[in-house]
Design a protein around this motif. Structure first.
Motif, PDB file in Angstrom:
ATOM      1  N   SER A 703      96.790 -55.366 -12.287  1.00 44.57           N
ATOM      2  CA  SER A 703      96.273 -54.019 -12.480  1.00 44.57           C
ATOM      3  C   SER A 703      96.044 -53.327 -11.149  1.00 44.57           C
ATOM      4  O   SER A 703      95.827 -53.977 -10.107  1.00 44.57           O
ATOM      5  CB  SER A 703      94.954 -54.076 -13.255  1.00 44.57           C
ATOM      6  OG  SER A 703      95.122 -54.729 -14.474  1.00 44.57           O
ATOM      7  N   ASP A 704      96.036 -51.953 -11.203  1.00 41.27           N
ATOM      8  CA  ASP A 704      95.787 -51.145 -10.015  1.00 41.27           C
ATOM      9  C   ASP A 704      94.280 -50.942  -9.869  1.00 41.27           C
ATOM     10  O   ASP A 704      93.639 -50.325 -10.738  1.00 41.27           O
ATOM     11  CB  ASP A 704      96.488 -49.803 -10.161  1.00 41.27           C
ATOM     12  CG  ASP A 704      96.338 -48.935  -8.908  1.00 41.27           C
ATOM     13  OD1 ASP A 704      95.754 -49.434  -7.912  1.00 41.27           O
ATOM     14  OD2 ASP A 704      96.763 -47.778  -8.959  1.00 41.27           O
ATOM     15  N   PRO A 705      93.648 -51.421  -8.792  1.00 37.18           N
ATOM     16  CA  PRO A 705      92.187 -51.294  -8.663  1.00 37.18           C
ATOM     17  C   PRO A 705      91.718 -49.852  -8.648  1.00 37.18           C
ATOM     18  O   PRO A 705      90.665 -49.525  -9.223  1.00 37.18           O
ATOM     19  CB  PRO A 705      91.889 -52.007  -7.350  1.00 37.18           C
ATOM     20  CG  PRO A 705      93.001 -52.964  -7.178  1.00 37.18           C
ATOM     21  CD  PRO A 705      94.208 -52.277  -7.729  1.00 37.18           C
ATOM     22  N   LYS A 706      92.458 -48.948  -8.016  1.00 36.09           N
ATOM     23  CA  LYS A 706      92.040 -47.544  -7.980  1.00 36.09           C
ATOM     24  C   LYS A 706      92.065 -46.924  -9.368  1.00 36.09           C
ATOM     25  O   LYS A 706      91.177 -46.144  -9.727  1.00 36.09           O
ATOM     26  CB  LYS A 706      92.962 -46.774  -7.037  1.00 36.09           C
ATOM     27  CG  LYS A 706      92.812 -47.128  -5.567  1.00 36.09           C
ATOM     28  CD  LYS A 706      91.414 -46.748  -5.070  1.00 36.09           C
ATOM     29  CE  LYS A 706      91.264 -47.033  -3.581  1.00 36.09           C
ATOM     30  NZ  LYS A 706      89.912 -46.655  -3.093  1.00 36.09           N
ATOM     31  N   GLN A 707      93.095 -47.259 -10.145  1.00 39.91           N
ATOM     32  CA  GLN A 707      93.147 -46.746 -11.513  1.00 39.91           C
ATOM     33  C   GLN A 707      91.978 -47.286 -12.336  1.00 39.91           C
ATOM     34  O   GLN A 707      91.348 -46.557 -13.112  1.00 39.91           O
ATOM     35  CB  GLN A 707      94.473 -47.136 -12.155  1.00 39.91           C
ATOM     36  CG  GLN A 707      94.651 -46.601 -13.563  1.00 39.91           C
ATOM     37  CD  GLN A 707      95.923 -47.117 -14.225  1.00 39.91           C
ATOM     38  OE1 GLN A 707      96.606 -47.996 -13.675  1.00 39.91           O
ATOM     39  NE2 GLN A 707      96.243 -46.579 -15.393  1.00 39.91           N
ATOM     40  N   VAL A 708      91.696 -48.561 -12.139  1.00 37.62           N
ATOM     41  CA  VAL A 708      90.562 -49.168 -12.858  1.00 37.62           C
ATOM     42  C   VAL A 708      89.257 -48.480 -12.467  1.00 37.62           C
ATOM     43  O   VAL A 708      88.406 -48.171 -13.307  1.00 37.62           O
ATOM     44  CB  VAL A 708      90.502 -50.683 -12.566  1.00 37.62           C
ATOM     45  CG1 VAL A 708      89.226 -51.278 -13.133  1.00 37.62           C
ATOM     46  CG2 VAL A 708      91.724 -51.380 -13.130  1.00 37.62           C
ATOM     47  N   GLU A 709      89.080 -48.197 -11.182  1.00 36.92           N
ATOM     48  CA  GLU A 709      87.854 -47.527 -10.724  1.00 36.92           C
ATOM     49  C   GLU A 709      87.694 -46.154 -11.377  1.00 36.92           C
ATOM     50  O   GLU A 709      86.607 -45.791 -11.844  1.00 36.92           O
ATOM     51  CB  GLU A 709      87.883 -47.391  -9.208  1.00 36.92           C
ATOM     52  CG  GLU A 709      86.650 -46.691  -8.647  1.00 36.92           C
ATOM     53  CD  GLU A 709      86.752 -46.452  -7.148  1.00 36.92           C
ATOM     54  OE1 GLU A 709      85.715 -46.162  -6.527  1.00 36.92           O
ATOM     55  OE2 GLU A 709      87.873 -46.566  -6.611  1.00 36.92           O
ATOM     56  N   GLN A 710      88.790 -45.385 -11.419  1.00 41.20           N
ATOM     57  CA  GLN A 710      88.705 -44.050 -11.995  1.00 41.20           C
ATOM     58  C   GLN A 710      88.411 -44.106 -13.487  1.00 41.20           C
ATOM     59  O   GLN A 710      87.623 -43.307 -14.008  1.00 41.20           O
ATOM     60  CB  GLN A 710      90.035 -43.313 -11.746  1.00 41.20           C
ATOM     61  CG  GLN A 710      89.991 -41.838 -12.114  1.00 41.20           C
ATOM     62  CD  GLN A 710      88.961 -41.072 -11.309  1.00 41.20           C
ATOM     63  OE1 GLN A 710      88.792 -41.333 -10.115  1.00 41.20           O
ATOM     64  NE2 GLN A 710      88.241 -40.164 -11.963  1.00 41.20           N
ATOM     65  N   ILE A 711      89.027 -45.038 -14.171  1.00 40.11           N
ATOM     66  CA  ILE A 711      88.762 -45.183 -15.614  1.00 40.11           C
ATOM     67  C   ILE A 711      87.294 -45.542 -15.852  1.00 40.11           C
ATOM     68  O   ILE A 711      86.623 -44.997 -16.748  1.00 40.11           O
ATOM     69  CB  ILE A 711      89.717 -46.229 -16.216  1.00 40.11           C
ATOM     70  CG1 ILE A 711      91.154 -45.700 -16.214  1.00 40.11           C
ATOM     71  CG2 ILE A 711      89.281 -46.578 -17.629  1.00 40.11           C
ATOM     72  CD1 ILE A 711      92.175 -46.730 -16.663  1.00 40.11           C
ATOM     73  N   LEU A 712      86.764 -46.455 -15.066  1.00 40.39           N
ATOM     74  CA  LEU A 712      85.368 -46.862 -15.259  1.00 40.39           C
ATOM     75  C   LEU A 712      84.403 -45.717 -14.972  1.00 40.39           C
ATOM     76  O   LEU A 712      83.408 -45.530 -15.668  1.00 40.39           O
ATOM     77  CB  LEU A 712      85.057 -48.058 -14.355  1.00 40.39           C
ATOM     78  CG  LEU A 712      85.777 -49.374 -14.694  1.00 40.39           C
ATOM     79  CD1 LEU A 712      85.423 -50.447 -13.680  1.00 40.39           C
ATOM     80  CD2 LEU A 712      85.435 -49.834 -16.098  1.00 40.39           C
TER      81      LEU A 712
END
Length: 816
Positions: A703-712
């Motif tokens: 997974s992309d950590p930046k995408q995960v951060e934005q989703i959270l």
């Protein structure tokens, strides 16, 4: 200086006003003290002369029992007056002693003081000496009156015992009955002459007393007969209408109405009928006999109700109820007739043989009736089984089964007394037992009637119940407590009334009760301590009134003052609790003051409390002081979410000794106040109600950590109660064994929603990850199996080859 000169007229006016108030007060005190001393001395002289006269009268050997009773009543009256006069002296004496103490002792030799102080000290000393002398003289009269009353009471009791245990002929002796029958014509002739003399009195004085009394009693009897006739012809009620209150009222209705009718008749006779003294004694005896017979027989029928089992108050069948009613009614008639016959015998001075024979016959009849009643009740069956609670019937007087042995003992004593010639003892025991039993049954019926009336009156559909609920706004719990208090007060009143009435049927007299009441009011001494029950009752009343006033003030403070302010609820609770504690302490101090506690000895009390605290009360005092600290500093308040060693929950109540915490599982945890002060306590509501929630989640390594951060962050912002500032944050916490670990942190406006916000955030994260194709991994393990040597592989027991047994050699045969 100019200002002082300008204020000088005002100062002088102020001093003159003080003198105008103080001087009359001093003069009034002096006049009150002098008046109290003079009045006490005059009362002492009058009472001393009266008591000495009674002492002389009591020394007479020929004084009768009735005269002894009258003398005792006079002595108790004089004793009460002496106690009252002594009580009036106490306050002026205490005031004078307090003033003398303020002046202090006289200066030693060689020192001088103002002449006015010396004169004032001498005046106060003379006044104190005069008041003390009067108080001591009155105290001596109190003691003398009490001693004389005790001596007269002892003579009364001795005369009573001699009269009761006086021996006569046995009932087996024919001469007893012969003399009684021989005196019967004398009884008839003297009773007739009593009526004739009454009529002659009316003719001489032109009065109509005989006609008035006869008419009034006849009308009363006719009214009672009509009541009975209507009672017998009354139709049965529906089962739903036979509640406890209705059953009780139907049981005592005719008895109460008959009693009221005869009481009115007695009052009318006293008002309109003029009679000679002998006739007045006869009419009094007839009226008392009718009153006892009419009310008691009606009450007995209301209890047993032969023919009406649905209204019966005792658990007896029809045959047992009828027999019991007939036997008790016959005993009442015998006792009532005996009251009239004894009165006629005493008025007309009939021979003693007639009285002995009549009392022997009455005692025999009452003994037989009592024995028959015990047998009939024992043999009769129950109306319902003891365990049949389905019908809802309530039966009373079940406690009488424990009196069967006492009843047979009374029968045995009466039989022995009659056989041994103690007729007076047998007659006294049987008649007093009948009257006492009737009185106890009446009091028990009144108790049950009042209890049923209270329960019915406090019902939600009754007028009183609606008034208490709608107008006074009382809840069901408060109304239940009010009913309990009312029932307890009525029971205490019946007890205080019933005990003297029951004891009066035996050896005690009204003079004894008057002496007890006087002692209860003015107090008695135990050593050097004076105990005044009246002062104790007054202190209890003051305490109750003070507690009620405190409760009302706290309620008013909470609803009318604190509720209108913007103060925090915990602060309001602290103020209300502090006001309650102050009111309780004030009520307790006023109660102790009204009880006569001298606060000058407060050091002794404090010392005793210190010893008690040091030995056994230190934990209680520690908790109490800790409770005060909690209310003052308010580290925790009612409504706070706290976590202690005893549990976690919401603070519901801070009491004097402990604090009640209700957990989220609705379990109440009682924590001592000292624990909340001495140990660490986590308070989520201290200062403000803000909180923070933390949710951890892991994603796959692809997974992309930046995408995960934005989703959270988007998920956190869309949750209710999440504050925009400080903003939610996402932390990349770790490279896990199976996932990339993240943690969402968000501040919420109320920490009470922390669990709900965390749950809502997890739902949103799961949905967002599923939509974005982000995998939430779960733990995985790879298992690599290597080839093992054949000899190292264990062979199952079932596949192992069977072991061969060694061949057994046969022994060689010997040849000869």
């Amino acid at each position: 200086m100019t200002a002082l000169k300008a204020m000088r007229p005002t100062i002088w006016l102020f001093i003159i006003a003080l003198l105008a108030i103080a001087v009359p007060a001093q003069l009034a005190f002096a006049q009150d003290a002098e008046q109290a001393a003079g009045k006490a001395e005059r009362v002492y002289k009058d009472l001393d002369a009266s008591i000495e006269k009674l002492r002389t009268d009591l020394q007479s050997v020929a004084i009768k029992d009735k005269e002894l009773e009258e003398k005792r009543a006079e002595l108790e009256k004089l004793r009460t007056e002496a106690l009252a006069a002594q009580a009036e002296v106490e306050q002026p004496l205490a005031d004078a002693q307090a003033q003398l103490q303020k002046l202090g002792a006289a200066p030693p030799d060689g020192k001088t003081e103002a002449q006015s102080i010396t004169d004032e000290r001498k005046l106060l000393g003379d006044r104190i000496a005069r008041l003390e002398a009067a108080s001591k003289q009155l105290g001596r009269l109190v003691l003398v009156a009490q001693q004389l009353s005790s001596q007269a009471g002892e003579r009364q009791r001795q005369a009573f015992v001699n009269r009761i245990f006086e021996g006569s002929r046995s009932v087996l002796n024919p001469l007893l009955w012969y003399d009684g029958v021989a005196a019967l014509p004398t009884f008839v002739s003297r009773a007739t002459s009593l009526i004739t003399s009454w009529q002659a009195f009316d003719e001489t004085n032109r009065t109509r007393g005989f006609w008035y009394v006869s008419t009034i009693l006849a009308v009363s009897l006719l009214g009672i007969v009509l009541l009975w006739f209507g009672w017998l012809r009354s139709s049965p009620d529906a089962p739903a209408q036979n509640d406890t209150l209705r059953r009780m009222w139907r049981a005592i209705r005719v008895s109460v109405l008959s009693c009221l009718l005869l009481l009115i008749a007695g009052i009318v006779i006293n008002l309109v009928a003029e009679m000679p003294p002998r006739s007045e004694r006869l009419v009094t005896a007839i009226w008392e006999a009718l009153l006892f017979a009419a009310t008691t027989i009606a009450l007995v029928r209301g209890i047993f109700r032969p023919g009406r089992p649905e209204l019966r108050l005792v658990n007896l069948n029809a045959a047992g109820a009828m027999q019991a009613f007939q036997l008790v009614s016959l005993a009442i008639v015998v006792a009532s007739a005996g009251r009239i016959i004894d009165a006629v015998a005493g008025i007309t001075f009939l021979p003693v043989e007639f009285s002995i024979a009549w009392r022997a016959g009455a005692a025999i009849l009452l003994t037989i009736i009592l024995a028959s009643l015990l047998v009939a009740v024992r043999r009769s069956g129950n109306l319902e089984d003891d365990d049949s609670a389905a019908s809802g019937r309530v039966f009373y007087f079940g406690w009488t089964r424990y009196l069967f042995h006492a009843g047979w003992l009374l029968v045995l004593i009466a039989v022995i007394a009659l056989l041994t010639g103690h007729v007076a003892l047998a007659h006294y025991m049987t008649t007093r037992a009948l009257v006492t039993g009737s009185l106890v049954v009446f009091l028990v019926m009144v108790h049950h009637m009042i209890d049923a009336l209270v329960r019915s009156g406090l019902d939600a559909d009754s007028f009183l119940g609606k008034f208490l609920r709608d107008t006074i706004s009382l809840g069901d719990k408060a109304i239940s407590r009010f009913g309990l208090l009312l029932s307890a007060l009525t029971d205490m009143t019946l007890f205080l009334i019933g005990i003297p009435l029951v004891l009066l049927q035996w050896t005690l007299t009204w003079a004894d009760f008057r002496g007890w009441l006087t002692t209860a009011f003015f107090g008695f001494k135990v050593g050097d301590i004076t105990i005044e029950p009246s002062s104790i009752m007054l202190a209890v009343m003051v305490l109750v009134i003070g507690l009620l006033a405190t409760r009302l003030f706290s309620t008013w403070l909470e609803r009318r003052v604190l509720a209108q302010t913007a103060i925090d609820s915990g602060v309001r609770n602290s103020i209300r609790t502090g006001a309650s504690y102050a009111g309780i302490l004030l009520a307790g101090g006023l109660a102790l003051t009204s009880a006569g506690l001298d606060f000058d000895n407060l050091a002794i009390v404090v010392g005793a409390l210190g010893v008690g605290i040091g030995f056994g009360l230190q934990s209680i005092v520690n908790n109490f002081v800790s409770g005060l600290i909690l209310l003052a500093e308010r580290p925790i308040k009612v409504g706070d979410w706290v976590q202690t060693s005893g549990g976690e929950g919401i603070v519901k109540r801070i009491n004097v000794r402990s604090t009640e915490i209700e957990t989220f599982d609705r379990c109440s945890v009682i924590v001592p106040n000292s624990t909340l002060i001495s140990e660490s306590v986590s308070n989520w509501y201290h200062g403000d109600v803000l909180g923070r929630t933390k949710v951890s989640v892991g994603v796959s390594y692809g997974s992309d950590p930046k995408q995960v951060e934005q989703i959270l962050l988007d998920c956190a912002r869309r949750c209710d109660h999440v504050m925009p500032f400080p903003e939610p944050s996402v932390l990349f916490t770790n490279f896990g064994d199976n996932s990339l670990d993240f943690q969402v942190r968000a501040f919420i406006d109320d920490v009470a929603w922390v669990a709900f916000v965390a749950s809502d955030l997890r739902f949103k994260i799961f949905e967002a990850f599923a939509a974005a194709g982000i995998e939430i991994p779960f733990p995985q393990r790879d298992l690599h199996v290597r080839t093992m040597p054949e000899r190292a592989i264990p062979i199952p027991a079932a596949k192992r080859p069977a072991a061969k047994k060694p061949a057994r050699k046969k022994p060689a045969r010997k040849t000869s």
